[in-house]
Design an enzyme around this catalytic site. Structure first.
Site, PDB file in Angstrom:
ATOM      1  N   GLU A 204     -64.458  14.216  56.726  1.00 26.57           N
ATOM      2  CA  GLU A 204     -63.834  14.631  55.454  1.00 26.57           C
ATOM      3  C   GLU A 204     -63.075  13.473  54.814  1.00 26.57           C
ATOM      4  O   GLU A 204     -63.103  13.288  53.600  1.00 26.57           O
ATOM      5  CB  GLU A 204     -62.891  15.810  55.694  1.00 26.57           C
ATOM      6  CG  GLU A 204     -63.638  17.073  56.087  1.00 26.57           C
ATOM      7  CD  GLU A 204     -62.694  18.156  56.566  1.00 26.57           C
ATOM      8  OE1 GLU A 204     -62.601  19.187  55.906  1.00 26.57           O
ATOM      9  OE2 GLU A 204     -62.031  17.963  57.608  1.00 26.57           O
TER      10      GLU A 204
ATOM     11  N   LYS B 170     -60.010  26.246  65.965  1.00 24.22           N
ATOM     12  CA  LYS B 170     -60.583  25.249  65.052  1.00 24.22           C
ATOM     13  C   LYS B 170     -60.844  23.892  65.686  1.00 24.22           C
ATOM     14  O   LYS B 170     -60.067  23.412  66.499  1.00 24.22           O
ATOM     15  CB  LYS B 170     -59.655  25.037  63.843  1.00 24.22           C
ATOM     16  CG  LYS B 170     -59.530  26.206  62.919  1.00 24.22           C
ATOM     17  CD  LYS B 170     -60.820  26.606  62.222  1.00 24.22           C
ATOM     18  CE  LYS B 170     -61.215  25.651  61.132  1.00 24.22           C
ATOM     19  NZ  LYS B 170     -60.243  25.619  60.020  1.00 24.22           N
TER      20      LYS B 170
ATOM     21  N   SER C 241     -56.277  22.864  64.488  1.00 23.51           N
ATOM     22  CA  SER C 241     -55.427  23.454  63.454  1.00 23.51           C
ATOM     23  C   SER C 241     -54.106  23.866  64.097  1.00 23.51           C
ATOM     24  O   SER C 241     -54.067  24.296  65.242  1.00 23.51           O
ATOM     25  CB  SER C 241     -56.134  24.686  62.866  1.00 23.51           C
ATOM     26  OG  SER C 241     -55.185  25.621  62.397  1.00 23.51           O
TER      27      SER C 241
ATOM     28  N   HIS D 216     -82.321  21.515  46.376  1.00 21.89           N
ATOM     29  CA  HIS D 216     -81.388  22.472  45.736  1.00 21.89           C
ATOM     30  C   HIS D 216     -80.605  23.248  46.798  1.00 21.89           C
ATOM     31  O   HIS D 216     -80.216  24.383  46.574  1.00 21.89           O
ATOM     32  CB  HIS D 216     -82.116  23.465  44.821  1.00 21.89           C
ATOM     33  CG  HIS D 216     -83.071  22.819  43.867  1.00 21.89           C
ATOM     34  ND1 HIS D 216     -82.725  22.462  42.596  1.00 21.89           N
ATOM     35  CD2 HIS D 216     -84.369  22.435  44.033  1.00 21.89           C
ATOM     36  CE1 HIS D 216     -83.760  21.898  41.991  1.00 21.89           C
ATOM     37  NE2 HIS D 216     -84.775  21.866  42.847  1.00 21.89           N
TER      38      HIS D 216
END
Ligand code: ARG
Length: 479
Positions: free
Chosen positions: A298, A291, A285, A164
Site C-alpha cells: 500500500e 488482520k 491491526s 475490465h
C-alpha cells in the site's frame, strides 16, 4: 522591514558589494544546506579536479594545487566524522569553502578562480544523479529477480486473466507475473538514458559565459567520469533536463510498482485468495486481531503519487525560466532527492514483499470458470469452417443458457450445443478445458507453455550482467 541577521563573522562566497548583511528572513529562505549537504562528496571531488585544472592552466603553482587537494581531503575526513554545520553555511559549496580555508589557509581563496557555483552545483548534481541511477538500476534488478523467481514456480499454474476486472481468458501464472517484469525492463532502459543525459560536464562554464582561463575541460571530463563536455555554457548552467528525465523514470517505476501492488493487494483479499502475504512486510491491526495488512504494498502504491508530484514540481519550475542560472533552480534538488530516496525505500520493500508471497494455485485455477473458454469455443467453430461473427453469436447463446441454468458450460446437454450451432460435436468438451485454452496460445508473447518458457528464458537473459568491456591488452587471439 525585517531585521538584519545578528552581526557575526560568517564565511560567505559573496558580499563585497553589500553594505549591510542579509536579513535573517532572507537567510532562512535562501540557505539550502539542509537539502544540498549530501552533495558534499561530489563537490569535494570536482573541487580537487578543478584545483588540478587550474594548475594545468597555469593559474596555480603545483604546490598551491597540491595544498588545495590535501586540504580538500582533510575537509572530507572532517565531514565524514560529523563536522557540525553552522547557521552561516549557506549551502554545501560554502561549507566546503569554509572548511578548506580552515585546513589550507589563504591558498583556499584561489580555488574559486574561473568557476561559479552555477557550474559547480550543476556538476555536483550531475555526479550525484549518475550515482543514483546506478543504485536505482540495481534495486530494480533485484525486484525483477524476485519476479523471475516467482514466475518460475508458476509456469504451469492456471489463473484468470482479467480485462475490465472481469474474468477474460485463462493464462499461466508465470505469464501474469512476467507482465510486471517487462515494464521494469523498459524502466531500466530509461534510467540508462537518463544517466547518459546526466553524464555531460558543465564545469568550465563559469557563471554563464565560460571560464576565462585555459582549463582543459576534456581532462576534467575524463577525471570526473563524464561522457562528454557541454557544448554551450549558457545551456550548461540552466539545463536540468537530466533531473526531469530521472524524475520521469522514477515516476514510471513508481507507477509500475503501484500497479503490481494493486494486483497483489486484490489477489490477497479473502475474496480472491490467490496470494497469501508473509509476515515480514505486513502489519497487524490495533483493533482487529485477525488482520494481516499488506502495508508495504500500500505504501508503494501511495508513494507513486509523491514521485509524480516531484516530477510535476520540477517541470513547473523549469517551464517559465529564462535561460541561464536562476535561483529557482536551487529547488531542483528537493524533488530529485525526495523521489529517488522514496524509490530506494520502496523497491527493496516490494521485492521482499513479493518474494515472501505464497501463491495458492488451487484458488487461482478454481477461479477459472468455463465461460472463460467462450473464445476457445468460438475458435473451435471457426476451425470447423464457421465465420467468427457467427461463432461468437452461437457461443453467446450458450453462455446465456449456462448463466440462466446456473451451471458450468460443460454441464449443458449436447443438444444445447448442437442447437446453438450444427458444427458442435462431442469433441467440443476439449475446447472447454482451461489447459487446452492456454496450450493453443503459442504465438510469441502468448501464454502457451512453450511461449512462456521462451519468455522466462528471455527474462533470465535480460538480467544477465552486461559483458565486461574487452581491454586492449586482453584481446583474444584469432585462430
Ligand atoms: N545553492 C545554489 C543552488 O543549489 C548554488 C548555486 C548558487 N548560485 C548563485 N548564483 N547564487 O542552486
Amino acid at each position: 522591514m525585517s531585521d538584519p541577521a545578528p552581526e557575526k563573522k560568517s564565511h560567505k562566497l559573496w558580499g563585497g558589494r553589500f553594505g549591510a548583511g542579509p536579513t535573517a528572513a532572507f537567510d532562512a529562505l535562501n540557505n539550502s544546506i539542509g537539502v544540498d549537504f549530501r552533495l558534499w562528496p561530489h563537490d569535494v571531488r570536482l573541487s580537487k579536479a578543478w584545483a588540478v585544472a587550474l594548475w594545468n592552466a597555469g593559474v596555480l603553482t603545483l604546490d598551491e594545487s597540491q595544498a588545495i587537494e590535501r586540504g580538500l581531503a582533510a575537509v572530507a575526513v572532517r565531514i565524514e566524522a560529523g563536522e557540525p554545520i553552522l547557521d552561516s553555511d549557506e549551502d554545501v559549496h560554502t561549507l566546503i569553502d569554509r572548511l578548506l580555508h580552515e585546513e589550507a589557509g589563504d591558498v583556499a581563496s584561489k580555488l574559486h578562480t574561473g568557476r561559479s557555483r552555477n557550474d559547480q552545483v550543476a556538476t555536483a548534481t550531475r555526479l550525484w544523479t549518475m550515482e543514483v541511477c546506478t543504485r536505482l538500476d540495481a534495486a530494480v534488478r533485484m525486484l525483477q529477480q524476485a519476479m523471475l523467481d516467482q514466475a518460475a514456480t508458476l509456469e504451469d499454474a492456471l489463473m484468470p486473466a482479467y480485462t475490465h476486472m472481469q474474468r477474460a481468458i485463462p493464462v499461466s501464472g508465470a505469464h501474469w507475473m512476467l507482465s510486471h517484469f517487462w515494464p521494469l525492463e523498459r524502466d531500466r532502459a530509461r534510467l540508462k538514458a537518463a544517466l547518459k543525459s546526466a553524464a555531460v560536464l558543465p564545469l568550465g562554464s563559469g557563471a554563464v559565459a565560460g571560464c576565462a582561463y585555459p582549463v582543459s575541460r576534456v581532462l576534467l571530463q575524463g577525471t570526473l567520469g563524464f561522457d562528454a563536455v557541454s557544448p554551450n555554457s549558457i545551456d550548461a548552467v540552466s539545463d536540468r533536463d537530466f533531473v526531469a528525465e530521472v524524475l520521469f523514470s522514477a515516476t514510471m517505476i513508481g507507477t509500475h510498482l503501484s500497479r503490481l501492488a494493486e494486483d497483489l493487494i486484490i489477489y490477497g483479499s479473502s475474496e480472491f485468495g490467490f496470494v497469501q502475504f508473509g509476515e515480514g512486510y505486513t502489519s497487524g491491526s490495533s483493533m482487529m486481531p485477525q488482520k494481516r495488512n499488506p502495508d508495504a504494498l500500500e505504501l508503494a502504491r501511495g508513494s507513486a503519487a509523491r514521485m509524480l508530484g516531484s516530477l510535476v514540481s520540477l517541470l513547473a519550475t523549469l517551464k517559465g525560466l529564462p535561460t541561464s542560472y536562476n535561483k529557482d533552480l536551487q529547488d531542483d534538488k528537493r524533488p530529485l532527492f525526495d523521489a529517488t530516496d522514496t524509490l530506494l525505500l520502496v523497491l527493496p520493500a516490494v521485492s521482499g514483499a513479493l518474494a515472501e508471497c505464497t501463491f495458492r494455485r488451487e484458488r487461482m485455477s478454481a477461479a477459472v470458470s468455463s465461460t472463460m473458454m467462450a473464445t476457445d469455443l468460438a475458435d473451435y467453430l471457426v476451425r470447423k469452417g464457421a465465420t467468427f461473427r457467427e461463432a461468437h453469436s452461437a457461443v453467446g447463446k450458450l453462455v446465456r443458457e449456462s448463466e440462466t441454468a446456473g451451471v458450468e458450460m460443460q454441464r449443458l446437454p449436447m443438444s444445447s450445443f448442437s442447437s446453438a450451432h450444427p458444427l458442435f460435436t462431442a469433441g467440443v468438451m476439449d475446447a472447454l478445458s482451461a489447459a487446452n485454452s492456454v496450450a493453443h496460445r503459442e504465438v510469441e508473447g502468448g501464454t502457451g507453455p512453450a511461449a512462456v518458457r521462451a519468455q522466462l528464458e528471455a527474462a533470465r537473459m535480460a538480467l544477465l550482467p552486461p559483458p565486461a568491456p574487452r581491454s586492449s591488452n586482453n584481446v583474444v587471439a584469432q585462430p
